[in-house]
Design an enzyme around this catalytic site. Structure first.
Site, mmCIF file in Angstrom:
data_model
loop_
_atom_site.group_PDB
_atom_site.id
_atom_site.type_symbol
_atom_site.label_atom_id
_atom_site.label_comp_id
_atom_site.label_asym_id
_atom_site.label_seq_id
_atom_site.Cartn_x
_atom_site.Cartn_y
_atom_site.Cartn_z
ATOM 1 N N GLU A 78 8.425 -12.322 40.252
ATOM 2 C CA GLU A 78 8.881 -11.723 39.168
ATOM 3 C C GLU A 78 8.173 -12.307 37.676
ATOM 4 O O GLU A 78 8.098 -11.433 36.609
ATOM 5 C CB GLU A 78 10.429 -11.651 38.910
ATOM 6 C CG GLU A 78 11.076 -11.058 37.500
ATOM 7 C CD GLU A 78 12.630 -11.277 37.705
ATOM 8 O OE1 GLU A 78 13.112 -11.688 38.587
ATOM 9 O OE2 GLU A 78 12.970 -10.778 36.656
ATOM 10 N N GLN B 142 14.194 -4.590 32.622
ATOM 11 C CA GLN B 142 15.018 -3.662 33.094
ATOM 12 C C GLN B 142 16.456 -3.809 33.220
ATOM 13 O O GLN B 142 16.865 -5.117 33.452
ATOM 14 C CB GLN B 142 14.651 -3.364 34.660
ATOM 15 C CG GLN B 142 15.511 -2.443 35.415
ATOM 16 C CD GLN B 142 14.954 -2.178 36.857
ATOM 17 O OE1 GLN B 142 15.030 -3.110 37.667
ATOM 18 N NE2 GLN B 142 14.422 -1.028 37.032
ATOM 19 N N GLU C 270 22.281 -1.181 43.934
ATOM 20 C CA GLU C 270 22.114 0.373 43.984
ATOM 21 C C GLU C 270 22.454 0.905 45.563
ATOM 22 O O GLU C 270 22.659 1.865 45.690
ATOM 23 C CB GLU C 270 20.694 0.495 43.633
ATOM 24 C CG GLU C 270 20.189 1.745 43.189
ATOM 25 C CD GLU C 270 18.914 1.674 42.589
ATOM 26 O OE1 GLU C 270 19.005 1.069 41.546
ATOM 27 O OE2 GLU C 270 18.023 2.055 43.168
ATOM 28 N N HIS D 116 18.468 -7.266 34.045
ATOM 29 C CA HIS D 116 18.310 -7.401 35.369
ATOM 30 C C HIS D 116 17.179 -7.971 35.922
ATOM 31 O O HIS D 116 16.777 -9.077 36.675
ATOM 32 C CB HIS D 116 18.703 -6.289 36.400
ATOM 33 C CG HIS D 116 18.575 -6.318 37.889
ATOM 34 N ND1 HIS D 116 19.166 -7.074 38.549
ATOM 35 C CD2 HIS D 116 17.721 -5.697 38.869
ATOM 36 C CE1 HIS D 116 18.868 -7.298 39.858
ATOM 37 N NE2 HIS D 116 18.261 -6.135 40.025
ATOM 38 N N ARG E 31 11.115 -0.749 37.362
ATOM 39 C CA ARG E 31 10.687 -0.974 38.747
ATOM 40 C C ARG E 31 11.679 -0.101 39.414
ATOM 41 O O ARG E 31 12.964 -0.025 39.170
ATOM 42 C CB ARG E 31 10.916 -2.488 38.832
ATOM 43 C CG ARG E 31 10.910 -3.024 40.455
ATOM 44 C CD ARG E 31 10.836 -4.462 40.663
ATOM 45 N NE ARG E 31 12.363 -4.957 40.295
ATOM 46 C CZ ARG E 31 13.570 -4.846 40.830
ATOM 47 N NH1 ARG E 31 13.356 -4.097 42.195
ATOM 48 N NH2 ARG E 31 14.626 -5.203 40.530
ATOM 49 N N LEU F 183 25.526 -8.285 39.772
ATOM 50 C CA LEU F 183 24.956 -6.982 40.200
ATOM 51 C C LEU F 183 25.840 -6.530 41.051
ATOM 52 O O LEU F 183 26.426 -7.087 42.028
ATOM 53 C CB LEU F 183 23.564 -7.606 40.837
ATOM 54 C CG LEU F 183 22.841 -6.450 41.316
ATOM 55 C CD1 LEU F 183 22.305 -5.400 40.166
ATOM 56 C CD2 LEU F 183 21.625 -6.949 42.074
ATOM 57 N N ALA G 49 8.510 -15.387 46.513
ATOM 58 C CA ALA G 49 7.101 -15.193 46.174
ATOM 59 C C ALA G 49 6.464 -16.737 46.434
ATOM 60 O O ALA G 49 5.488 -16.815 47.190
ATOM 61 C CB ALA G 49 6.780 -14.918 44.641
ATOM 62 N N ARG H 5 16.441 3.324 37.678
ATOM 63 C CA ARG H 5 17.542 2.591 37.040
ATOM 64 C C ARG H 5 17.244 2.743 35.555
ATOM 65 O O ARG H 5 18.290 2.670 34.978
ATOM 66 C CB ARG H 5 17.185 1.143 37.359
ATOM 67 C CG ARG H 5 17.388 0.648 38.670
ATOM 68 C CD ARG H 5 17.145 -0.572 39.056
ATOM 69 N NE ARG H 5 17.581 -0.954 40.343
ATOM 70 C CZ ARG H 5 17.318 -1.842 41.204
ATOM 71 N NH1 ARG H 5 16.610 -2.784 40.621
ATOM 72 N NH2 ARG H 5 17.498 -2.108 42.386
ATOM 73 N N LEU I 236 11.530 -7.137 45.883
ATOM 74 C CA LEU I 236 11.263 -7.990 47.373
ATOM 75 C C LEU I 236 10.222 -8.006 47.818
ATOM 76 O O LEU I 236 9.306 -8.654 48.332
ATOM 77 C CB LEU I 236 12.583 -7.917 48.169
ATOM 78 C CG LEU I 236 14.011 -8.366 47.698
ATOM 79 C CD1 LEU I 236 14.896 -8.046 48.945
ATOM 80 C CD2 LEU I 236 13.838 -9.491 46.910
ATOM 81 N N HIS J 38 19.808 -2.846 34.924
ATOM 82 C CA HIS J 38 20.436 -2.399 36.145
ATOM 83 C C HIS J 38 21.786 -1.660 35.532
ATOM 84 O O HIS J 38 22.953 -2.306 35.155
ATOM 85 C CB HIS J 38 20.947 -3.558 37.086
ATOM 86 C CG HIS J 38 21.080 -2.989 38.486
ATOM 87 N ND1 HIS J 38 22.385 -2.234 38.829
ATOM 88 C CD2 HIS J 38 20.453 -2.949 39.587
ATOM 89 C CE1 HIS J 38 22.255 -1.797 40.198
ATOM 90 N NE2 HIS J 38 21.102 -2.091 40.535
#
Lengths: 579, 236
Positions: free
Chosen positions: A383, A240, A255, A352, A394, A252, A20, A286, A400, A242
């Site tokens: 974020e 969230q 997914e 996450h 989300r 992580l 960002a 998720r 992203l 994950h």
């Protein structure tokens, strides 16, 4: 500390050098001088750890449309997302991904040389009919690939970098943002940045939880700084988890692994997601998969009755694993001693992504309250910001997309400000306050060590405020937090030096983490319904009549105050969320 | 099952000491834990003054690069079980020492800037993505996995003796764009590296390959650029 104060005068300061911040900096640099401050080095932002992909209805692998993407995102958000903002994101997605490709991002390719796409949780065709290939990826290091391209292009655009600068304060006053005060970590010197505009893109704060996929640096410093300054934070109850974090480590496992055909198995060897989401099974969003995994574990169907399940990739060709999931293959071997082609990977839910954050409008302008009033010269994206395009949950690959689309929009929105707004001035009293804070931390001699208090915070948050929550647990937690907050105020440091004092940084980060935890817990306690990632066992149903609204939490004296704002519903009326 | 480990760490406090010293810490840890876990535990429970960098903790950000038993590596990717019970930790060599295990990364990042480290293509961009066949991308696939941790460059004896040498990391970055089928600045970039301070200074010692935590064959990439430069008759 050397008393010398270094002053910088720039048109804009961007805090954070992830996707960002860099997207915004590249845009803003077309209108004036832009500095990017980061407490790490620019290539080390947590954006680089994003694995799976970036969503865009390119239609390269099968027909797709931004409208389906919009619907999926709204439904994924459990109808808490603002549909006008989500529409902007999905409409801009194709142009965004193509733009990244032109900047040099090495996306994985189809045999014809187009950007390849794969399946991801909650991505469907025809408004929920079946899974669709919408995630554009660069093997399983998509964030890394985009981060490097954006960093490279921002250097080319003449953006000035200040690496390893820890922001101490974002100075507000006279209804506007006037500048930033930061600590140069290497020297311990305080720097002042007088600017026309400041953009906060400082990322998430998963470090409030014990098990998290987030980097050690993800401590939400700037959210807490603005919150302490009296600005609200939005939707903090939605954090969230994950479903597939590496067991015990929380690292992580993308997914994308399920997108390539991986399945979750319980201790009886059952594909349990069939029972929870019959239509799209392991590719459910998720929040649903995380609850399913936790339910299996709680009911004794974890592997060997323990606190994990298996992610099984054994039926996927080794060549596919090596080409599309090389990173997770490598660290499964390294950390678990498991070759995913031969044995299933032990996984558990891991904290996450923060759906909540600094409230903004679609151009990144920071909102001062729930009525939509903005703070002149202050912007936020990524974020740390809350639009909200992710609502209560989300979808994978939308983060992203969010960072680049809204980073860029915020950067563009800053351009007129860089020409019109007068330059702000950070006053002497502002810098004295920041310095006093450091002195106090360095000179305290009686308290506990920061690490001990942080461990306590992470443990209690994990226990009572993660995938499942209840009034009893949250109320007790609120009490414990008040105590932890007091302990955090009086931590004492062994490192009394000025140069590269990382223990001092630990103490500063701890003070931010406890603030954010408080905002999360009180927002969660107030919301007496279950929606997306916020699941209340004492209120298991979604309550649109009462709760189709965003929380704005403010600091109020020693406690907090919550206010609310309606959700923008434009195209899709709330419906029961089934997959 | 825990085991006893001794972390022998080179310490340096720029505010109180003229030269580095060694300090030892005894810890009981599991073999499956990382060297980084040990460092964090020392900092949180034994000695708050111990200073090192860390962030992602799983090998993608490159922050925690240090020298472990004489080898440059990421502390988050080094398992205790793979190491002897007595560990020697030092800062990366060849970069200026800041404090304890922290070195000044600026000289390293400066080298990188010298090779025009960004995709250059001034042709009118198409409406959609520029096509790139998987085979074409294969050429740069290893080079894009670099995380710029600097393990390679600070393991290079040539760099130790000549801080003006571009070093393996910057050369790899040049390769990443020279061999990207979408880039149009091959010639210019090649001239920046095909000189006595660049490609021709590499003696194929392979320390960079041994040090790379991402398993990149850096020397092979440099060799391919040497071949290309020879074909283009660029000898510096």
């Amino acid at each position: 500390m050397r008393r010398h104060l270094t002053r910088h005068t720039l048109d804009a300061v961007v805090i954070g050098s992830g996707l960002a911040g860099l997207s915004a900096a590249i845009e803003a640099a077309r209108a004036g001088s832009v500095a990017v401050l980061t407490k790490l080095y620019p290539t080390r932002s947590h954006s680089g750890a994003a694995q799976g992909g970036i969503a865009a209805a390119l239609g390269n692998e099968e027909p797709d449309s931004p409208e389906w993407h919009l619907y999926d995102s709204v439904k994924g958000s459990d109808f808490l997302g603002d549909q006008d903002a989500i529409e902007v994101m999905c409409e801009d997605a194709v142009r965004t991904v193509v733009g990244l490709e032109h900047m040099g991002v090495p996306f994985s390719r189809t045999p014809e040389g187009k950007i390849a796409q794969r399946r991801f949780g909650g991505h469907t065709r025809d408004f929920g009919a079946a899974p669709i290939r919408r995630a554009c990826y660069s093997a399983d290091r998509t964030g890394h690939a985009i981060l490097f391209a954006l960093f490279e292009q921002s250097e080319r655009a003449g953006v000035r970098f200040f690496p390893e600068f820890q922001v101490l304060d974002i100075v507000l006053g006279d209804g506007r943002c006037r500048g930033v005060i930061a600590l140069e970590i290497a020297t311990g010197q305080v720097h002042v940045f007088n600017t026309r505009a400041v953009l906060v893109a400082s990322g998430g704060y998963g470090r409030i939880f014990k098990t998290t996929s987030n980097a050690h640096a993800s401590t939400g410093d700037c959210l807490s700084i603005l919150y302490k300054a009296g600005l609200p934070l939005e939707d903090m109850e939605f954090f969230q988890f994950h479903p597939t974090g590496l067991y015990r480590l929380g690292i992580l496992v993308t997914e994308g692994a399920r997108g390539e055909g991986g399945v979750l198995l319980n201790g009886r060897g059952e594909r349990f997601m069939e029972r929870y989401a019959p239509a799209i099974k392991d590719l459910a969003p998720r929040d649903m998969v995380s609850r399913a995994v936790m339910t299996e574990i709680r009911e004794g169907r974890g592997i060997g009755g323990r606190e994990f399940v298996h992610l099984d990739l054994r039926h996927i060709e080794r060549k596919v694993l090596e080409e599309r999931l090389p990173e997770i293959t490598a660290f499964s071997k390294l950390y678990m001693g498991i070759d995913p082609a031969e044995a299933p990977i032990p996984v558990e839910p891991t904290a996450h992504y923060a759906m909540g954050g600094i409230p903004t409008d679609r151009d990144g302008r920071v909102l001062a309250d729930e009525t939509g009033r903005t703070v002149e010269g202050l912007y936020a994206a990524g974020e740390c910001a809350c639009l909200s395009v992710h609502g209560a949950n989300r979808l994978g690959c939308n983060s992203l997309l969010d960072t680049v689309v809204f980073g860029r929009r915020a950067g563009a929105a800053m351009r007129p400000a860089l020409e019109e707004l007068p330059r702000g001035e950070v006053g002497r009293e502002d810098t004295s306050r920041a310095r006093e804070r450091i002195e106090r931390a360095l000179n305290s001699r009686t308290g506990e060590r920061p690490g001990a208090v942080r461990a306590e915070l992470e443990r209690t948050m994990m226990q009572s405020c993660s995938v499942f929550r209840s009034a009893g647990g949250l109320t007790a937690l609120a009490g414990e937090l008040a105590d932890i907050k007091e302990r955090a105020r009086f931590v004492s440091l062994q490192d009394k030096g000025r140069r590269f004092n990382t223990e001092l940084l630990d103490a500063l980060e701890l003070s931010h983490l406890v603030d954010l935890a408080e905002a999360v817990v009180h927002s969660a306690l107030a919301r007496t319904e279950s929606r997306g990632a916020h699941f209340r066992e004492d209120h298991p149903a979604r309550d649109d009549k009462e709760w189709l609204k965003h929380t704005f939490v403010y600091k109020a004296g020693k406690g907090v105050r919550c206010a609310y704002k309606p959700v923008a519903v434009t195209r899709f009326q709330p419906e029961e969320r089934k997959y | 099952m825990t085991r006893d480990y001794v972390f022998r760490i080179r310490r340096f406090d720029p505010e109180g000491e003229a030269v580095p010293r060694w300090q030892e810490y005894a810890l009981s840890m599991e073999p499956g834990e990382r060297v980084l876990d040990g460092l964090l535990r020392i900092k949180e429970t034994l000695d708050g003054t111990l200073t090192f960098r860390r962030s992602c903790a799983h090998g993608i950000c490159g922050s925690c690069a240090v020298m472990i038993n004489g080898r440059n590596a990421l502390a988050c990717q080094s398992l205790l079980g793979d190491l002897p019970g007595r560990l020697t930790l030092e800062p990366l060599p060849a970069l200026p020492l800041v404090k304890d295990l922290v070195v000044d990364m600026e000289p390293f990042f400066r080298l990188n800037e010298l090779v025009m480290p960004y995709l250059i293509n001034t042709e009118e961009p198409p409406e959609r993505e520029r096509l790139q066949a998987p085979g074409e991308q294969l050429k740069v696939l290893q080079s894009i996995t670099c995380i710029m941790c600097s393990c390679c460059t600070s393991a290079c004896p040539v760099y130790w003796s000549d801080r003006e040498y571009l070093g393996p990391s910057a050369l790899l970055k040049a390769y990443r764009f020279i061999f990207d089928s979408r880039d149009r600045a091959e010639g210019e970039r090649l001239r920046k590296v095909a000189n006595p301070r660049g490609l021709w200074r590499c003696h194929s010692i392979y320390n960079c390959v041994e040090a790379c935590p991402k398993g990149i064959d850096v020397t092979r990439h440099i060799t391919e650029m040497k071949r290309l430069a020879v074909r283009r008759r660029l000898r510096g």
